[in-house]
Scaffold this active site. Structure first.
Site, short mmCIF file in Angstrom:
data_model
loop_
_atom_site.label_atom_id
_atom_site.label_comp_id
_atom_site.label_asym_id
_atom_site.label_seq_id
_atom_site.Cartn_x
_atom_site.Cartn_y
_atom_site.Cartn_z
N ALA A 55 0.74 -1.01 0.21
CA ALA A 55 -0.04 -0.02 -0.12
C ALA A 55 1.06 1.21 -0.02
O ALA A 55 0.46 2.29 -0.56
CB ALA A 55 -0.94 -0.01 1.25
N CYS A 56 1.90 1.23 0.70
CA CYS A 56 2.71 2.30 0.80
C CYS A 56 3.44 2.78 -0.21
O CYS A 56 4.32 2.06 -0.64
CB CYS A 56 3.64 2.10 2.09
SG CYS A 56 4.94 3.63 2.37
N PRO A 57 3.49 3.88 -0.71
CA PRO A 57 4.50 4.33 -2.14
C PRO A 57 5.71 4.37 -1.71
O PRO A 57 6.71 4.01 -2.44
CB PRO A 57 3.84 5.68 -2.22
CG PRO A 57 3.12 6.13 -1.06
CD PRO A 57 2.46 5.05 -0.19
N THR A 60 6.98 0.85 -1.67
CA THR A 60 7.09 0.15 -3.20
C THR A 60 8.02 0.67 -3.99
O THR A 60 8.60 -0.19 -4.84
CB THR A 60 5.47 0.57 -3.93
OG1 THR A 60 4.51 0.27 -2.77
CG2 THR A 60 5.46 -0.42 -5.09
#
Length: 320
Positions: A55-57, A60
């Protein structure tokens, strides 16, 4: 592994405070060591573990570069559940969300326990990514921009020639990459958060207007081009991609970044996004829209108290 110390002021996002004017200020990452030859953390195959959220940019970013550089056999990965509650990011043993993992090293329940093992008096945020050293049982680094730099070159001597030759931060383009990274981080990567977490109209508008001015600027840069800097993939593309791929599914609605959508308002950015996603598995295979949407709409009750997750946009990303 557990701690009797109450750290809910650090783990519970509902206790997050904005500035008196209602603006959101992101705190700096704390663990800032490097994997490098001759250093305390040598570049050794199998020594390091990467903790991330799909979920976390920020997290990622590290998954994308890990795959681009072919480091899957060098650095193993654990994925947390996207439902970040009062205890912070949970592992699958306490929240068995599809695609989440149990911590293979210590079987902890939440990411916060890793931080408190590394530093018992830690007073920072319990964030991902975490680059963990299995040899000394501590955190090497929790700053994504530095982790991707390590992944870019620290293991090159041990990689096949084709992977070692990939350079996402080439010497000749570094100044231009750094310049773009600087304003993209402030107004776009972090700009969506400054818009979404603002608690006053003034603070919100002070963030959302520069955000779209920067998107307008990026649109001009990317017109007729496939990459931000030069004619090649660089870390600048990776750092921007993780925000843009979340923009229409999350930031437009949840963070009120709704002056324009990417798909309807920015044809050059939209083309760049889709080419990266559909033509490079490092971008598509590290992108999980169920985790992305669930995290934002579930984990921010001050913004979305009923935790209803929108169905759209359909599709999450359009074909080429």
């Amino acid at each position: 592994m557990s701690s009797a110390r109450d750290v809910s002021h650090l783990s519970d996002i509902t206790k997050m405070k904005t500035d008196p004017d209602g603006s959101f200020k992101r705190k700096s990452s704390t663990f800032r060591d490097f994997v490098k030859k001759g250093g305390h953390f040598e570049p050794e195959k199998g020594r390091y573990h990467l903790y991330v959220s799909y979920a976390c940019p920020w997290a990622t970013r590290t998954l994308i570069v890990r795959k681009i550089k072919g480091l899957e056999d060098f650095i193993d990965v654990s994925v947390v559940s996207p439902r970040m509650g009062t205890q912070g990011w949970p592992f699958a043993n306490v929240d068995a969300f599809p695609g989440a993992d149990v911590d293979p090293l210590y079987n902890v329940e939440h990411v916060k326990e890793l931080y408190l093992q590394a530093q018992s008096d830690y007073e920072g945020r319990f964030t991902v990514p975490i680059l963990w050293d299995k040899k000394t049982s501590t955190i090497v680094n929790n700053e994504s921009s530095e982790i991707i730099r390590m992944f870019n070159d620290a293991f090159n001597d041990q990689l096949p020639a084709d992977k070692a030759a990939i350079d996402l931060y080439p010497e000749t383009l570094r100044k231009e990459i750094d310049d773009i990274n600087d304003w993209v981080y402030d107004t776009v990567n972090n700009g969506v958060y400054k818009s979404g977490f603002a608690t006053s109209q003034k603070a919100y508008e002070a963030a959302v207007v520069p955000l779209f001015e920067s998107l307008d600027r990026l649109e001009k840069i990317l017109t007729g081009k496939d990459y931000l800097v030069g004619d090649r993939l660089t870390e600048a593309d990776v750092r921007l991609f993780v925000t843009i791929v979340r923009f229409d599914p999350v930031y437009v609605g949840h963070f009120k970044c709704n002056i324009r959508t990417i798909r309807d308002g920015y044809p050059a950015i939209h083309s760049w996004l889709r080419k990266l996603y559909w033509n490079n598995a490092a971008f598509s295979e590290t992108c999980n829209f169920d985790h992305i949407k669930t995290h934002y709409y579930w984990s921010h009750p001050s913004i979305n108290p009923h935790r209803v997750v929108p169905v759209g946009p359909i599709p999450h990303i359009l074909p080429l």
